[in-house]
Design a protein around this motif. Structure first.
Motif, PDB file in Angstrom:
ATOM      1  N   TYR A  15     -18.244  29.493  29.529  1.00  0.00           N
ATOM      2  CA  TYR A  15     -18.054  29.240  28.095  1.00  0.00           C
ATOM      3  C   TYR A  15     -19.327  29.565  27.309  1.00  0.00           C
ATOM      4  O   TYR A  15     -19.283  30.267  26.297  1.00  0.00           O
ATOM      5  CB  TYR A  15     -17.645  27.771  27.910  1.00  0.00           C
ATOM      6  N   MET A  16     -20.466  29.088  27.769  1.00  0.00           N
ATOM      7  CA  MET A  16     -21.721  29.332  27.049  1.00  0.00           C
ATOM      8  C   MET A  16     -22.141  30.802  27.160  1.00  0.00           C
ATOM      9  O   MET A  16     -22.747  31.346  26.238  1.00  0.00           O
ATOM     10  CB  MET A  16     -22.820  28.392  27.549  1.00  0.00           C
ATOM     11  N   ARG A  24     -25.064  37.695  20.596  1.00  0.00           N
ATOM     12  CA  ARG A  24     -25.652  39.044  20.655  1.00  0.00           C
ATOM     13  C   ARG A  24     -24.922  39.988  19.711  1.00  0.00           C
ATOM     14  O   ARG A  24     -25.563  40.785  19.012  1.00  0.00           O
ATOM     15  CB  ARG A  24     -25.580  39.598  22.082  1.00  0.00           C
ATOM     16  N   ALA A  25     -23.593  39.897  19.674  1.00  0.00           N
ATOM     17  CA  ALA A  25     -22.816  40.774  18.796  1.00  0.00           C
ATOM     18  C   ALA A  25     -23.124  40.496  17.322  1.00  0.00           C
ATOM     19  O   ALA A  25     -23.162  41.422  16.508  1.00  0.00           O
ATOM     20  CB  ALA A  25     -21.324  40.609  19.071  1.00  0.00           C
ATOM     21  N   GLY A  98     -40.322  37.447  21.212  1.00  0.00           N
ATOM     22  CA  GLY A  98     -40.494  38.901  21.169  1.00  0.00           C
ATOM     23  C   GLY A  98     -39.450  39.663  21.959  1.00  0.00           C
ATOM     24  O   GLY A  98     -38.252  39.422  21.825  1.00  0.00           O
ATOM     25  N   LYS A  99     -39.926  40.572  22.826  1.00  0.00           N
ATOM     26  CA  LYS A  99     -38.998  41.433  23.579  1.00  0.00           C
ATOM     27  C   LYS A  99     -38.175  40.654  24.605  1.00  0.00           C
ATOM     28  O   LYS A  99     -37.168  41.143  25.100  1.00  0.00           O
ATOM     29  CB  LYS A  99     -39.741  42.581  24.250  1.00  0.00           C
ATOM     30  N   ASN A 100     -38.587  39.434  24.941  1.00  0.00           N
ATOM     31  CA  ASN A 100     -37.838  38.604  25.897  1.00  0.00           C
ATOM     32  C   ASN A 100     -36.855  37.659  25.202  1.00  0.00           C
ATOM     33  O   ASN A 100     -36.318  36.758  25.851  1.00  0.00           O
ATOM     34  CB  ASN A 100     -38.812  37.785  26.747  1.00  0.00           C
ATOM     35  N   ALA A 101     -36.631  37.853  23.919  1.00  0.00           N
ATOM     36  CA  ALA A 101     -35.811  36.921  23.146  1.00  0.00           C
ATOM     37  C   ALA A 101     -34.397  36.776  23.712  1.00  0.00           C
ATOM     38  O   ALA A 101     -33.873  35.663  23.782  1.00  0.00           O
ATOM     39  CB  ALA A 101     -35.749  37.345  21.681  1.00  0.00           C
ATOM     40  N   PHE A 106     -30.627  33.236  26.213  1.00  0.00           N
ATOM     41  CA  PHE A 106     -29.538  32.969  27.149  1.00  0.00           C
ATOM     42  C   PHE A 106     -29.856  31.746  28.007  1.00  0.00           C
ATOM     43  O   PHE A 106     -29.035  30.834  28.134  1.00  0.00           O
ATOM     44  CB  PHE A 106     -29.276  34.199  28.029  1.00  0.00           C
ATOM     45  N   LEU A 107     -31.064  31.724  28.578  1.00  0.00           N
ATOM     46  CA  LEU A 107     -31.422  30.633  29.486  1.00  0.00           C
ATOM     47  C   LEU A 107     -31.822  29.352  28.761  1.00  0.00           C
ATOM     48  O   LEU A 107     -31.383  28.266  29.132  1.00  0.00           O
ATOM     49  CB  LEU A 107     -32.566  31.083  30.413  1.00  0.00           C
ATOM     50  N   GLN A 108     -32.649  29.456  27.724  1.00  0.00           N
ATOM     51  CA  GLN A 108     -33.217  28.272  27.081  1.00  0.00           C
ATOM     52  C   GLN A 108     -32.374  27.722  25.943  1.00  0.00           C
ATOM     53  O   GLN A 108     -32.617  26.594  25.510  1.00  0.00           O
ATOM     54  CB  GLN A 108     -34.630  28.586  26.564  1.00  0.00           C
TER      55      GLN A 108
END
Length: 154
Positions: A15-16, A24-25, A98-101, A106-108
């Motif tokens: 679900y998440m 993202r979309a 930044g680039k890891n957003a 997703f994880l945090q």
């Protein structure tokens, strides 16, 4: 009970993840806030589905309350955010990460909220399970299940 919790975990992660794909979309991570309320509904329905033939009036009452609360919260957050830019907290994180957003969000944000949702919904799951003895919150269960006749009991 372990099987039910593992099933809830899997369904909440799916679900998440779906909400992360929506985020993202739309290019806005604050949709995670809209997902919060219905996540509790999904958790409750997953527990109820595992024991559907043994649900009692207490389980139906809790499920009705969770549905009402979850939908109200989701609608409130959606209406509050509609037509506005992404919430400042999420914009700040996006900039900080930044680039890891994307992976960090997703994880945090999404997976972490899913895990917190599972932990916070444990009392809901426990109440739905027929093996759990009836809970007594200052006669609340009696008052809700038999309004005038039961409320006079001490």
């Amino acid at each position: 009970m372990t099987r039910i919790l593992l099933t809830q975990l899997a369904i909440i992660v799916i679900y998440m993840t779906a909400w992360y794909l929506v985020a993202r979309a739309l290019s806005r991570f604050d949709v995670a806030d809209i997902a919060w309320g219905p996540g509790f509904i999904i958790s409750a329905f997953t527990a109820a589905g595992a024991v559907s033939e043994r649900l009692n009036h207490r389980a139906y009452l809790v499920m009705a309350l969770v549905i009402a609360w979850g939908m109200r919260l989701s609608l409130h957050v959606y209406l509050r955010n509609r037509g506005k830019p992404e919430d400042a907290r999420y914009r700040a994180w996006r900039q900080e990460w930044g680039k890891n957003a994307n992976i960090r969000a997703f994880l945090q944000v999404f997976i972490l909220q899913g895990l917190l949702l599972l932990i916070i919904s444990l009392p809901i799951t426990a109440v739905i399970m027929p093996e759990v003895p009836p809970l007594r919150f200052w006669m609340l269960q009696d008052c809700l299940s038999g309004p005038w006749a039961s409320c006079s009991k001490q």
